[in-house]
Write an enzyme that holds these catalytic residues in place. Structure first.
Site, PDB file in Angstrom:
ATOM      1  CG  ASP A  25       0.884  -0.136  -3.640  1.00 13.74           C
ATOM      2  OD1 ASP A  25       0.761   0.588  -4.638  1.00 13.74           O
ATOM      3  OD2 ASP A  25       1.538   0.184  -2.629  1.00 13.74           O
ATOM      4  CB  ALA A  27       5.990   2.581  -3.429  1.00  8.99           C
ATOM      5  CE  LYS A  66       2.554   8.349  -6.615  1.00 11.28           C
ATOM      6  NZ  LYS A  66       2.069   7.813  -5.337  1.00 11.28           N
ATOM      7  CG  ASP A 199       1.977   0.874   1.354  1.00 15.00           C
ATOM      8  OD1 ASP A 199       1.462   0.861   0.210  1.00 15.00           O
ATOM      9  OD2 ASP A 199       2.787   1.749   1.709  1.00 15.00           O
TER      10      ASP A 199
END
Length: 282
Positions: A25, A27, A66, A199
């Site tokens: 990933d 960010a 998103k 994360d």
């Protein structure tokens, strides 16, 4: 009596080689310590419409594409109540897409502000490449957002070999399609030779659904949420208390390994190589 002759080989192929690819990933994993860019953008987006949202609410759907993230936030009762108080009507799919289009320029700006590499990743990525390990990326960002991520990361000295955005597949996380598309681009056959690092819980679920080894990062990403500057300003005992909580949270994702950041990845790869050599699979 009829009998069925067994084939002299098995379709259950036993892979006992080394790790071939690491799929990360962005960010909170390889860039943007604390995964700040999406949170800053979502908070600004809703505030622009007179709807106050908390950082915890913004973080709950993290890892998803998103527009899905926006839809999930609007489905939260507290946010929907505030939305109706301001707008006079329940949110619609048209509202979701309008918000998504408004979100894009805000997100592009926050990516530029927070896109530095996670400490240690430059050296680790160089070492992995020296071992012949391919480096793929995938993200809940769309292609335009990713272009800015890639630009900022390149300026800091890192480029992924390939990348897949959530908008490039039929369904994003937790479906395995992005991770599998990265495998295809890297021309890798064996999912068990791949490691998915993320994360977020939904990113780990993506890797598990793809049949890969999974590594959750706790301190550098969403489970912590502090910027690098905020994190470094804390005394050691406060850092440890936050780290323990973040590790426990990411352990619940079902990841095979939980580490604080990608700086600790080499030891994990050594352990996975040992397991593969003995015939273990994810």
């Amino acid at each position: 009596m009829n009998t069925i002759n067994k084939a002299p080989y098995s379709f259950q192929r036993r892979y006992a080689g080394q790790v071939k690819a690491v799929i990360c990933d962005w960010a909170g994993t390889t860039v943007d310590f604390g995964s700040r860019a999406p949170i800053m953008a979502f908070m600004t987006l809703f505030e622009n419409h007179g709807v106050a949202v908390t950082e915890a609410q913004c973080r709950e759907p993290m890892g998803t594409e998103k527009s899905v993230h926006i839809r999930m936030m609007l489905a939260m009762p507290e946010i929907q109540e505030k939305w109706q108080a301001v707008k006079g009507l329940a949110s619609t799919e048209e509202d979701v897409m309008a918000l998504y289009h408004e979100f894009l320029p805000i997100q592009l700006e926050t990516i530029r502000l927070t896109g530095g590499l996670i400490p240690g990743w430059k050296q680790v990525s160089d070492d992995l490449r020296a071992q012949g390990i391919k480096l793929g990326g995938n993200t809940g960002y769309n292609e335009q957002m990713y272009a800015v991520v890639a630009e900022v990361a390149k300026e800091a000295g890192y480029e992924a070999d390939v990348n897949v955005c959530a908008t490039e597949v039929s369904k994003g996380r937790p479906y395995p399609y992005m991770a599998q598309a990265v495998m295809e681009k890297l021309e890798i056959l064996e999912a068990q030779a791949c490691i998915k690092i993320d994360d977020t819980e939904t990113g780990i679920e993506e890797g598990l659904n793809a049949g890969m080894w999974t590594v959750a990062v706790a301190v550098s990403g969403n489970a912590n949420g502090l910027s690098l500057e905020q994190w470094q300003a804390l005394p050691g005992d406060e850092q440890e208390a936050i780290a323990v909580k973040a590790r426990k949270k990411m352990a619940l994702s079902g990841a095979h390994y939980v580490i604080d950041s990608v700086a600790e990845l080499p030891a994990v790869i050594d352990d996975i190589n040992r397991k593969l050599a003995s015939g273990e699979r994810p």
